[in-house]
Structures are given as C-alpha cells and as structure tokens.
Design a protein around this motif. Structure first.
Motif, short mmCIF file in Angstrom:
data_model
loop_
_atom_site.label_atom_id
_atom_site.label_comp_id
_atom_site.label_asym_id
_atom_site.label_seq_id
_atom_site.Cartn_x
_atom_site.Cartn_y
_atom_site.Cartn_z
N GLY A 48 8.04 -55.45 1.76
CA GLY A 48 8.62 -54.16 2.09
C GLY A 48 8.35 -53.17 0.98
O GLY A 48 8.11 -53.57 -0.16
N GLY A 49 8.40 -51.90 1.32
CA GLY A 49 8.16 -50.87 0.32
C GLY A 49 8.94 -49.62 0.63
O GLY A 49 9.34 -49.38 1.78
N MET A 50 9.15 -48.82 -0.40
CA MET A 50 9.95 -47.61 -0.26
C MET A 50 9.32 -46.47 -1.03
O MET A 50 8.88 -46.64 -2.17
N ARG A 51 9.29 -45.31 -0.40
CA ARG A 51 8.88 -44.10 -1.10
C ARG A 51 10.08 -43.63 -1.92
O ARG A 51 11.17 -43.43 -1.39
N TRP A 52 9.88 -43.50 -3.23
CA TRP A 52 11.01 -43.21 -4.12
C TRP A 52 11.69 -41.90 -3.76
O TRP A 52 12.90 -41.79 -3.79
N SER A 53 10.92 -40.88 -3.42
CA SER A 53 11.48 -39.54 -3.25
C SER A 53 12.47 -39.44 -2.10
O SER A 53 13.50 -38.78 -2.23
N ASP A 54 12.17 -40.05 -0.98
CA ASP A 54 13.04 -39.90 0.19
C ASP A 54 13.57 -41.24 0.70
O ASP A 54 14.24 -41.27 1.74
N GLU A 55 13.26 -42.31 -0.01
CA GLU A 55 13.71 -43.66 0.34
C GLU A 55 13.24 -44.09 1.72
O GLU A 55 13.83 -44.99 2.31
N ASP A 56 12.19 -43.47 2.20
CA ASP A 56 11.59 -43.91 3.45
C ASP A 56 10.97 -45.29 3.21
O ASP A 56 10.20 -45.48 2.28
N ALA A 57 11.34 -46.26 4.05
CA ALA A 57 10.94 -47.64 3.80
C ALA A 57 10.27 -48.27 5.01
O ALA A 57 10.50 -47.86 6.15
N THR A 58 9.47 -49.27 4.74
CA THR A 58 8.85 -50.06 5.80
C THR A 58 8.87 -51.53 5.39
O THR A 58 8.88 -51.84 4.18
#
Length: 126
Positions: A48-58
């Motif tokens: 799994g991973g997350m974009r730090w800026s908006d916490e959008d995750a997959t």
C-alpha cells in the motif's frame, strides 16, 4: 535520509500489528510513502502507499479492508496498521519513500522510490 522501520513480530492468525516507519530529518511533503513486502524466493510486492500531501492511499487487493496507512507529520512517521492477519501475510515489510508525487497506478513500482528502510519481519503463525 534514512528510513527506520519497526514493529514486526510474531502474531497469530486473525491478530493485528502496527508497523512504523520513521523518516530521519525529512518529511516527504510532496512525495509518496509506501509499504512493500517480500518473502524468500519471491519478488518484492507492493502492499500500500499514500500520497503525503492529501493522504490519498491505494492498496494491494488482498489487503484492502484489513490494512491501513496513516501518517503523523509531527513525528515524521508513517504507519501500516494490519488487522485480520493471515499466514500469507508473513514477509519482511519495507517502507519506501519517493521525493516527488506520482500517479496512483505507479505506486506499486519499486523503481519509483528514492529511499528504502531496512525491513521488519512479520510472521503470522499459530
């Protein structure tokens, strides 16, 4: 830049663990923080991973609804909460960081990451 992963251990099937990844001296505010795992003889796979800026995750399909990534900006730390663990979740778990943003379909490509932690072993067994 160093990533320090911790929190692994032995847990029974159905149990829970929380992994932590501390980034020393840096917040990848424009980037991506992800978790991968690897078992001997197999390729490293994206969890799994997350974009730090908006916490959008997959997430990998097999962990959706069981695993969750979160962050604590004040502590420069990313977490992987794991619930309903299964024996097939047994692996060495690695955190990875990328400096710049990325489209979600590419989160799972290990070559896209700039930094890696040392790995922490999770064993799910009765």
């Amino acid at each position: 830049v160093q990533l320090q992963a911790s929190g692994g251990g032995l847990v029974q099937p159905g149990g829970s663990l929380r992994l932590s990844c501390v980034t020393s001296g840096r917040i990848f505010s424009r980037g991506i923080m992800s978790w991968f795992r690897q078992v001997p003889g197999k390729e490293r796979e994206f969890v799994g991973g997350m974009r730090w800026s908006d916490e959008d995750a997959t997430y990998k399909n097999s962990v959706k609804g069981r695993f969750a990534i979160s962050r604590d900006e004040a502590k420069n730390t990313v977490y992987l909460e794991m619930h309903s663990l299964r024996p097939e979740d047994t692996a060495v778990y690695y955190c990875a960081a990328r400096e710049n943003s990325l489209i979600i379909p590419l989160f799972g490509q290990p070559e896209m990451y700039d930094y890696w932690g040392q790995g922490t072993l999770v064993t799910v067994s009765s």
